[in-house]
Design a protein around this motif. Structure first.
Motif, PDB file in Angstrom:
ATOM      1  N   GLU A   1     106.410 102.672  41.094  1.00 28.79           N
ATOM      2  CA  GLU A   1     106.868 102.307  39.756  1.00 28.79           C
ATOM      3  C   GLU A   1     107.409 103.489  38.974  1.00 28.79           C
ATOM      4  O   GLU A   1     107.473 103.453  37.757  1.00 28.79           O
TER       5      GLU A   1
ATOM      6  N   MET B   1      99.972 102.986  30.748  1.00 27.22           N
ATOM      7  CA  MET B   1      99.170 103.162  29.549  1.00 27.22           C
ATOM      8  C   MET B   1      98.162 102.025  29.381  1.00 27.22           C
ATOM      9  O   MET B   1      96.996 102.251  29.022  1.00 27.22           O
ATOM     10  N   VAL B   2      98.653 100.773  29.653  1.00 28.43           N
ATOM     11  CA  VAL B   2      97.759  99.625  29.528  1.00 28.43           C
ATOM     12  C   VAL B   2      96.611  99.732  30.530  1.00 28.43           C
ATOM     13  O   VAL B   2      95.432  99.487  30.199  1.00 28.43           O
TER      14      VAL B   2
ATOM     15  N   TYR C   1     105.982 103.014  32.390  1.00 35.61           N
ATOM     16  CA  TYR C   1     105.181 103.786  31.432  1.00 35.61           C
ATOM     17  C   TYR C   1     104.213 102.905  30.644  1.00 35.61           C
ATOM     18  O   TYR C   1     103.009 103.199  30.585  1.00 35.61           O
ATOM     19  N   PRO C   2     104.688 101.775  30.033  1.00 30.22           N
ATOM     20  CA  PRO C   2     103.749 100.900  29.319  1.00 30.22           C
ATOM     21  C   PRO C   2     102.649 100.360  30.244  1.00 30.22           C
ATOM     22  O   PRO C   2     101.498 100.231  29.837  1.00 30.22           O
ATOM     23  N   ALA C   3     102.999 100.045  31.483  1.00 26.01           N
ATOM     24  CA  ALA C   3     102.004  99.488  32.408  1.00 26.01           C
ATOM     25  C   ALA C   3     100.905 100.519  32.691  1.00 26.01           C
ATOM     26  O   ALA C   3      99.701 100.191  32.713  1.00 26.01           O
TER      27      ALA C   3
ATOM     28  N   THR D   1      95.403 102.446  31.893  1.00 28.21           N
ATOM     29  CA  THR D   1      94.526 103.565  31.506  1.00 28.21           C
ATOM     30  C   THR D   1      93.567 103.155  30.407  1.00 28.21           C
ATOM     31  O   THR D   1      92.358 103.410  30.470  1.00 28.21           O
TER      32      THR D   1
ATOM     33  N   LYS E   1     111.416 100.091  34.752  1.00 31.71           N
ATOM     34  CA  LYS E   1     111.623 100.103  33.309  1.00 31.71           C
ATOM     35  C   LYS E   1     110.310 100.010  32.540  1.00 31.71           C
ATOM     36  O   LYS E   1     110.139 100.655  31.498  1.00 31.71           O
ATOM     37  N   TYR E   2     109.378  99.213  33.041  1.00 33.06           N
ATOM     38  CA  TYR E   2     108.106  99.019  32.333  1.00 33.06           C
ATOM     39  C   TYR E   2     106.964  99.835  32.955  1.00 33.06           C
ATOM     40  O   TYR E   2     105.791  99.534  32.749  1.00 33.06           O
TER      41      TYR E   2
END
Length: 369
Positions: A338, A349-350, A345-347, A352, A342-343
């Motif tokens: 990944e 963070m979620v 970084y948000p994934a 973590t 595109k997603y």
């Protein structure tokens, strides 16, 4: 605190109490003469018949007219006491002890003279008990008791005999019993002072005990203060050194017939010995109680440290998750899962945050946080 004092007052037997600082000796010498002799008088049939006389004159009157002499001295130097020692035939060893002081309580007999040493205890008032607070202050009263004289030598600035002398002069029937009546009165005053100091020290111990076992969430210091407990224990030990050695002399004065002690006065020594035994039990219990409080304080400190270490370990484990993920994605590889999504970084963070929240709830549920 007030509830504990009220409860103790209700269950404790009534004790004769004297003000802790009451009846102080003359703290200094006579400024007019700078003499070690505080007072010197002759007593006949319980009444004072000589006033403002020298020890030599007092002894001359006693030998020619009868009665007994009472001479009070405060911290005499060796040369000041030498003349009195010769006049009354005092033993050199006892004279040396009386001049240099720092003796343990004792009773010794030298020919026709009894030499008695008392440790006086004074409670030092303090607004707050700290690790450097002085709780008790000691002094000494030494008595040379003969057939027709009593010589009192005082060291230290507290523990007066002036009020005692006036009180005895108001009771001629008791004073007529001779020097042994004065010796008993001194012993009784010293032991009554112990009782008053023991009550005051009990309040300090109650304060420390409440602090150690109080709820840390109410603003008190968690686990108390080991320095304060240790300082109080040292002061109690000083108190114990004054009380314990005096038990044997009081037993001898109250139980063994002595030619220098009037039989009627010997009965009064039994009362003094009883009060002294009671104070000794209190002081020993103080020492044992302070040992227990100190052990409890150290145990609470260990428990507090363990709780702190568990919290630190829990937070370290939680922060290890984002640190590990950041370390992995910080490596310079072209092909990582990944990495170009595109997603991504948000994934990450979620994921973590979810892992950290799960670990936090687990530690919370187990009581680590």
């Amino acid at each position: 605190m007030s509830m504990i004092r009220d409860l103790r007052a209700a269950v404790r037997p009534a004790l004769r109490r004297v003000p802790v600082q009451g009846g102080a000796y003359d703290a200094t010498r006579d400024p007019a003469t700078n003499s070690a002799v505080v007072d010197c008088a002759v007593y006949r049939d319980g009444k004072r018949v000589g006033d403002h006389i020298s020890p030599a004159e007092a002894m001359r009157r006693v030998r020619t007219e009868g009665g007994f002499a009472w001479i009070g001295l405060h911290e005499p130097a060796e040369h000041e006491f030498a003349g009195i020692a010769r006049e009354f035939g005092l033993h050199p060893l006892a004279v040396e002890d009386a001049v240099h002081a720092h003796q343990r309580p004792k009773l010794e007999r030298y020919d026709d003279t009894l030499f008695t040493v008392f440790k006086t205890i004074h409670y030092v008032e303090h607004a707050e008990l700290t690790a450097t607070s002085e709780v008790v202050e000691t002094g000494e009263v030494m008595c040379f008791t003969g057939p027709d004289f009593i010589i009192t030598v005082r060291h230290g600035g507290q523990g007066s005999l002036r009020a005692l002398r006036h009180r005895l002069q108001d009771d001629p029937q008791l004073l007529a019993k001779g020097p042994s009546a004065v010796l008993h009165a001194i012993a009784d005053q010293v032991v009554d002072g112990y009782i008053a100091v023991a009550d005051a020290v009990q309040d300090d111990i109650d304060e420390v005990e409440i602090d150690v076992f109080s709820d840390p969430g109410k603003g008190s210091r968690r686990g108390g203060d080991a320095g304060r407990i240790y300082q109080l224990k040292r002061e109690v030990l000083e108190f114990k050194r004054a009380v314990t050695p005096l038990i044997r002399p009081m037993q001898l004065l109250s139980e063994r017939p002595m030619r220098l002690v009037d039989p009627d006065i010997q009965k009064y020594f039994r009362d003094v010995a009883d009060h002294l035994a009671r104070v000794h039990e209190q002081v020993v219990s103080f020492d044992d109680l302070l040992n227990s409080i100190l052990q409890a304080n150290l145990a609470q400190a260990s428990v507090a440290q363990n709780e702190d270490m568990r919290k630190i370990t829990s937070w370290a484990a939680i922060f290890a998750v984002p640190t590990m993920i950041a370390g992995i994605y910080g490596m310079n590889f072209d092909y990582m899962p990944e990495l170009h999504w595109k997603y991504g970084y948000p994934a990450v963070m979620v994921v973590t945050v979810a892992i950290c929240v799960t670990i936090h709830r687990g530690f919370k549920r187990n009581g680590w946080l």
